[in-house]
Design an enzyme around this catalytic site. Structure first.
Site, short mmCIF file in Angstrom:
data_model
loop_
_atom_site.label_atom_id
_atom_site.label_comp_id
_atom_site.label_asym_id
_atom_site.label_seq_id
_atom_site.Cartn_x
_atom_site.Cartn_y
_atom_site.Cartn_z
CB SER A 100 9.77 8.26 6.84
OG SER A 100 9.38 6.77 7.48
CE LYS A 101 4.42 11.57 10.22
NZ LYS A 101 4.92 12.43 11.09
CB THR A 123 9.86 3.19 1.66
OG1 THR A 123 8.44 3.41 1.61
CG2 THR A 123 10.29 4.77 1.85
CE LYS A 182 8.29 -0.29 -0.35
NZ LYS A 182 6.42 -0.70 0.33
CG ASP A 213 5.03 -3.29 2.62
OD1 ASP A 213 5.67 -2.94 3.26
OD2 ASP A 213 5.27 -2.97 1.59
CB ALA A 231 -2.14 -4.69 -10.67
N GLY A 232 -0.29 -3.00 -8.52
CA GLY A 232 1.33 -2.29 -8.83
C GLY A 232 1.38 -3.23 -7.71
N GLY A 255 -4.53 3.38 5.67
CA GLY A 255 -3.48 2.48 5.48
C GLY A 255 -2.46 2.53 6.83
P1 ATR Z 1 2.76 0.70 -5.51
O1 ATR Z 1 4.08 0.08 -5.89
O2 ATR Z 1 2.25 1.35 -4.80
O3 ATR Z 1 1.69 -0.48 -6.23
P2 ATR Z 1 2.59 1.16 -8.41
O4 ATR Z 1 3.88 0.34 -8.59
O5 ATR Z 1 2.95 2.75 -9.39
O6 ATR Z 1 2.32 1.56 -7.26
O7 ATR Z 1 1.10 0.68 -9.31
C1 ATR Z 1 0.59 2.26 -9.12
C2 ATR Z 1 -1.20 1.38 -8.70
O8 ATR Z 1 -2.32 1.70 -8.92
C3 ATR Z 1 -1.30 0.89 -10.53
O9 ATR Z 1 -2.62 -0.54 -10.17
C4 ATR Z 1 -2.06 1.82 -11.36
O10 ATR Z 1 -3.08 1.16 -12.37
P3 ATR Z 1 -1.81 1.49 -14.03
O11 ATR Z 1 -0.95 -0.59 -13.40
O12 ATR Z 1 -3.59 1.51 -14.84
O13 ATR Z 1 -1.36 2.32 -13.75
C5 ATR Z 1 -2.58 2.14 -10.17
N1 ATR Z 1 -3.64 3.93 -10.22
C6 ATR Z 1 -3.09 4.98 -10.39
N2 ATR Z 1 -3.32 5.92 -10.62
C7 ATR Z 1 -4.74 5.39 -10.54
C8 ATR Z 1 -5.79 6.25 -10.99
N3 ATR Z 1 -6.06 7.45 -11.40
N4 ATR Z 1 -7.21 5.55 -11.32
C9 ATR Z 1 -7.11 3.80 -11.75
N5 ATR Z 1 -5.69 3.80 -10.26
C10 ATR Z 1 -4.14 3.65 -10.78
#
Ligand code: ATR
EC number: 1.1.1.25
Length: 273
Positions: free
Chosen positions: A14-15, A61, A65, A102, A127-128, A237
């Site tokens: 971590s930075k 992090t 979270k 964030d 959408a995560g 980022g």
């Molecule tokens: P974070 O907290 O970083 O957002 P997350 O909640 O695990 O992490 O969400 C990861 C996001 O990256 C999700 O939207 C995931 O898509 P899915 O909902 O279909 O899982 C997306 N993601 C991860 N790997 C991907 C890939 N190879 N191509 C497209 N989307 C990807």
């Protein structure tokens, strides 16, 4: 001395200690900032112990979270919207306040790069948790449209439904997307597996702004791909990391540090410049 730290797993690289130490020096605040890497099922206990022993505040992090969101005693409105907490402050009346800086960090960084958000067409990939945290601050900038595209389309639909009271947000599949977009923000974790979100190259044009929430010593896979297809303005980022930290520092200390010089030092530290 007032103590702060960042909880994460893994967190060794971590930075945040580097950034907050520079902020403290710049603003002449006496504090120390460290790292904590509890086992995934020991975060709640570690958090309690930190504050029992006099800690003043912390960052949280991956992967803690969402758990932090459930552990704090009070939530800021933006943390409530984000469903996640990345900043905790022990208030003067002894309450653990959960905040989320964030999204504000993302918007501040976009603005510092001169990106116009008002009246723009924004495409948000993913959408995560990262996308969720960005939505309210982005919509507050009054884009003309914000489209969410995600590999699992139902998750994009759920997010759009949850935030549509705040502005013109919709969900589309990657195949449905029709340009031109002014700004594409990649919030997916695809590049962690060396993959790319399945975006049609035709959506990239010379006047588009590309933002990848990921960063590294060299271009992320998504930024390289966008440049290959003609994007001229690309951002990673790292600036968001510094801006979310500045926002957290402001929450804790009531004084806003400058970010430009710190970002430059961080790039030097990472070997980017
Ligand atoms: P974070 O907290 O970083 O957002 P997350 O909640 O695990 O992490 O969400 C990861 C996001 O990256 C999700 O939207 C995931 O898509 P899915 O909902 O279909 O899982 C997306 N993601 C991860 N790997 C991907 C890939 N190879 N191509 C497209 N989307 C990807």
């Amino acid at each position: 001395m007032d103590r702060y730290l960042v909880f994460g797993h893994p967190v060794r690289h971590s930075k945040s200690p580097f950034i907050h130490t520079l902020f403290a020096r710049q603003t002449q605040q006496e504090l120390e900032y460290g790292l904590a890497e509890p086992a995934v099922d020991e975060f709640a206990q570690a958090l309690r112990t930190f504050f029992d022993q006099g800690g003043k505040g912390c960052n949280v992090t991956v992967p803690f979270k969402e758990q932090a969101f459930t552990l704090v005693e009070r939530l800021s409105p933006r943390a409530k919207r984000a469903g996640a907490v990345n900043t905790i402050k022990l208030t003067d009346d002894g309450v653990l306040l959960g905040d989320n800086t964030d999204g504000a960090g993302l918007v501040a960084d976009l603005k510092s790069h001169g990106v116009t958000l008002a009246d723009s067409r924004i495409l948000l990939l993913g959408a995560g948790g990262a996308a969720r945290g960005a939505l309210a601050p982005l919509l507050a900038e009054l884009p003309s449209e914000l489209v969410i595209a995600n590999r699992t389309h139902t998750k994009a639909q759920q997010l759009a439904a949850e935030f549509c009271d705040l502005g013109p947000v919709t969900a589309q599949t990657y195949e449905q997307l029709a340009g031109p977009f002014d700004l594409v923000i990649n919030s997916t974790s695809a590049s962690l597996q060396g993959e790319l979100p399945p975006l049609a190259p035709a959506l990239i044009h010379t006047d588009i702004a590309i933002y990848d929430m990921m960063y590294g010593a060299s271009d992320t896979a998504f930024i390289s791909w966008a440049k290959q297809h003609g994007a001229r303005q690309t951002m990673d980022g790292l600036g968001m990391l510094v801006e979310q930290a500045a926002e957290a520092f402001t929450v804790w200390r009531g004084i806003r540090p400058g970010t430009k010089q710190v970002l430059r030092e961080l790039k030097r530290n990472l070997g980017v410049i």
